[in-house]
Design a protein around this motif. Structure first.
Motif, PDB file in Angstrom:
ATOM      1  N   ASN A 193      -7.350   6.902  -2.407  1.00  0.00           N
ATOM      2  CA  ASN A 193      -8.164   7.430  -1.320  1.00  0.00           C
ATOM      3  C   ASN A 193      -7.584   8.788  -0.921  1.00  0.00           C
ATOM      4  O   ASN A 193      -6.443   8.868  -0.488  1.00  0.00           O
ATOM      5  N   ALA A 208     -11.224   2.079 -12.164  1.00  0.00           N
ATOM      6  CA  ALA A 208     -10.506   1.377 -11.090  1.00  0.00           C
ATOM      7  C   ALA A 208      -9.289   2.186 -10.631  1.00  0.00           C
ATOM      8  O   ALA A 208      -9.000   2.268  -9.428  1.00  0.00           O
ATOM      9  N   SER A 242      -1.206   4.031  -8.657  1.00  0.00           N
ATOM     10  CA  SER A 242      -2.513   3.415  -8.838  1.00  0.00           C
ATOM     11  C   SER A 242      -2.567   2.661 -10.174  1.00  0.00           C
ATOM     12  O   SER A 242      -3.108   1.554 -10.254  1.00  0.00           O
ATOM     13  N   LYS A 260       0.853  -1.199   0.000  1.00  0.00           N
ATOM     14  CA  LYS A 260       0.000   0.000   0.000  1.00  0.00           C
ATOM     15  C   LYS A 260       0.890   1.251   0.000  1.00  0.00           C
ATOM     16  O   LYS A 260       1.871   1.314   0.736  1.00  0.00           O
ATOM     17  N   GLY A 294      -1.418  -0.663  -9.966  1.00  0.00           N
ATOM     18  CA  GLY A 294      -2.270  -1.607  -9.243  1.00  0.00           C
ATOM     19  C   GLY A 294      -2.283  -1.464  -7.726  1.00  0.00           C
ATOM     20  O   GLY A 294      -2.932  -2.259  -7.039  1.00  0.00           O
ATOM     21  N   HIS A 295      -1.587  -0.478  -7.188  1.00  0.00           N
ATOM     22  CA  HIS A 295      -1.540  -0.322  -5.724  1.00  0.00           C
ATOM     23  C   HIS A 295      -2.739   0.453  -5.184  1.00  0.00           C
ATOM     24  O   HIS A 295      -3.250   1.346  -5.858  1.00  0.00           O
ATOM     25  N   GLU A 296      -3.109   0.120  -3.960  1.00  0.00           N
ATOM     26  CA  GLU A 296      -4.004   0.995  -3.202  1.00  0.00           C
ATOM     27  C   GLU A 296      -3.174   2.203  -2.792  1.00  0.00           C
ATOM     28  O   GLU A 296      -2.030   2.034  -2.328  1.00  0.00           O
ATOM     29  N   ARG A 320      -8.883   3.481  -6.758  1.00  0.00           N
ATOM     30  CA  ARG A 320      -7.816   2.980  -5.853  1.00  0.00           C
ATOM     31  C   ARG A 320      -7.138   4.103  -5.059  1.00  0.00           C
ATOM     32  O   ARG A 320      -6.361   3.841  -4.165  1.00  0.00           O
TER      33      ARG A 320
END
Ligand code: NAI
Length: 386
Positions: free
Chosen positions: A69, A63, A20, A2, A23-25, A67
């Motif tokens: 926030n 997506a 992101s 993360k 593919g990472h949060e 991802r």
């Protein structure tokens, strides 16, 4: 893994997008709600354009945005494994951010700084767990520029640079390793691009347009004056000043009074419609013309390139980075048409030496010093790439 990002300005937003997309949060924090909102709407526009160009599907675009926030609450960084700060370029602010994070995150979390000019070692010293601190320097615009400089501090754990090299490759970047020294690779090696252009202008040898044209003819995307005007003199001048001070006032890195005057006048370049050029309403630009010899462009370009090659060679001499990494840094971070050390091999060390020695003789100035590595190469016939 993360990823946390602190600061949602130009750089933080770009780095969040890259992480992101890989593919990472991502948790993106800023002090200001408004900045976070702007960051989100800018990303929405970028994604819409990428969907239009069929680079990503609309599901992927959704997506990628989902991802990330965005929050003003630093506590949300709690379970991030790697946190990259991209707040203002100020040591005290950066130390404060890292100290606040250290009271929230686990001792294993890596704390990386996107600083362009501050000492990573000083930053690490001011953290409770110094060996988790590292430099991770992206280039603007971060999603488009492939280069990332990885800068371990004296204290950094050995496994961290290796881990970041792998991670940056997985993010599609071209990472290089640099020693924690002023300007790292790019901001050190690129100095003569600006400063030599400024010397030629100050002496009245040629005007800004002639010098810019000379460099474009050598396939640089921009000449030094249009590039400084684009970067902004409020950004470019302080970097030159900081590198000069950090090298104990080595004349090689001396800033130009001409550029200082532009900063003082608030003629900051394109954004203030006035810098070395005056930017007119209709998109054209004007400049102060001076007459120069018709063949001057060739010798201007050779002089600037010789000084750039010398700086790159000297970075090898002082073990700042490997030959390959220095060439990657200049081609992937600032779009130079060719690696400077590859250029050195093509020209041969003697050509660079002859140009710089004749400038030294003419000016009697410590600024024109041939790197010892080039003299050695001229003697031995060795090249950077064998
Ligand atoms: P910026 O001014 O666009 O963004 C900085 C953001 O940090 C602002 O949104 C601000 O609200 C936020 N911020 C300030 N203090 C904060 C705190 N305590 N906690 C959370 N957020 C905070 O700056 P930019 O251009 O994105 O630069 C950021 C860093 O990246 C600087 O260290 C800069 O030297 C470095 N850098 C900049 C490059 C560029 O070309 N702009 C290139 C490479 C590195």
């Amino acid at each position: 893994m993360k990823i946390g990002i602190i600061g949602a300005g130009a750089m933080g937003s770009g780095i969040a997008q890259i992480a992101s997309q890989a593919g990472h949060e991502v948790v993106l924090t800023d002090l200001s709600e408004d900045v976070l909102k702007t960051s989100a709407s800018k990303l929405a526009k970028i994604m819409a354009r990428l969907v239009e160009k069929e680079r990503v599907t609309s599901e992927e675009a959704k997506a990628i945005q989902a991802r990330i926030n965005r929050t003003t609450d630093l506590e949300s960084q709690r379970d991030c494994n790697l946190i990259i700060e991209a707040v203002v370029e100020n040591m005290d602010v950066k130390i404060n951010v890292f100290n606040n994070l250290e009271s929230i995150v686990s001792d294993d979390t890596i704390l990386a700084s996107n600083t362009s000019s501050l000492s990573i070692t000083s930053l690490a010293k001011n953290c409770r767990v110094s060996n988790r601190v590292v430099g991770l320097h992206f280039f603007n615009p971060a999603p488009l520029m492939p280069l990332v400089e990885i800068i371990p501090a004296l204290q950094t754990r050995d496994d961290i640079p290796t881990l970041l090299l792998e991670l940056m490759k997985a993010w599609g970047k071209s990472p290089v390793l640099a020693k924690d020294t002023p300007g790292f690779i790019v901001n050190r090696v690129a100095r003569p691009f600006y400063s030599e252009g400024l010397r030629i202008l100050d002496e009245g040898l040629a005007d800004v347009d002639t010098i810019d044209t000379a460099m474009r003819e050598k396939e640089f995307r921009m000449g030094p004056f249009e590039l400084m005007d684009l970067i902004g003199h409020d950004v470019n001048y302080p970097v030159t000043e900081s590198v000069f001070k950090s090298f104990y006032y080595d004349p090689r890195f001396k800033p130009s009074i001409t550029q200082l005057k532009l900063v003082e006048a608030d003629w900051l370049g394109k954004k203030s419609r006035r810098g070395f050029y005056k930017y007119e309403e209709d998109g054209t630009r004007s400049f102060f013309k001076i007459d120069s010899a018709s063949d001057i462009r060739y010798s201007i370009a050779e002089r600037i390139i010789a000084m750039l090659i010398n700086e790159a060679a000297d970075a090898v001499f002082w073990n700042i980075a490997s030959v390959e990494d220095i060439d990657t840094a200049m081609t992937k971070g600032v779009n130079y048409p060719k690696g400077l050390l590859k250029w050195a091999d093509e020209w041969g060390a003697s050509k660079v030496i002859n140009i710089i020695d004749s400038l030294a003789q003419h000016y009697g100035d410590g600024r024109y010093r041939v790197s010892p590595i080039l003299r050695e190469m001229a003697r031995s016939g060795d090249k950077f790439y064998s």
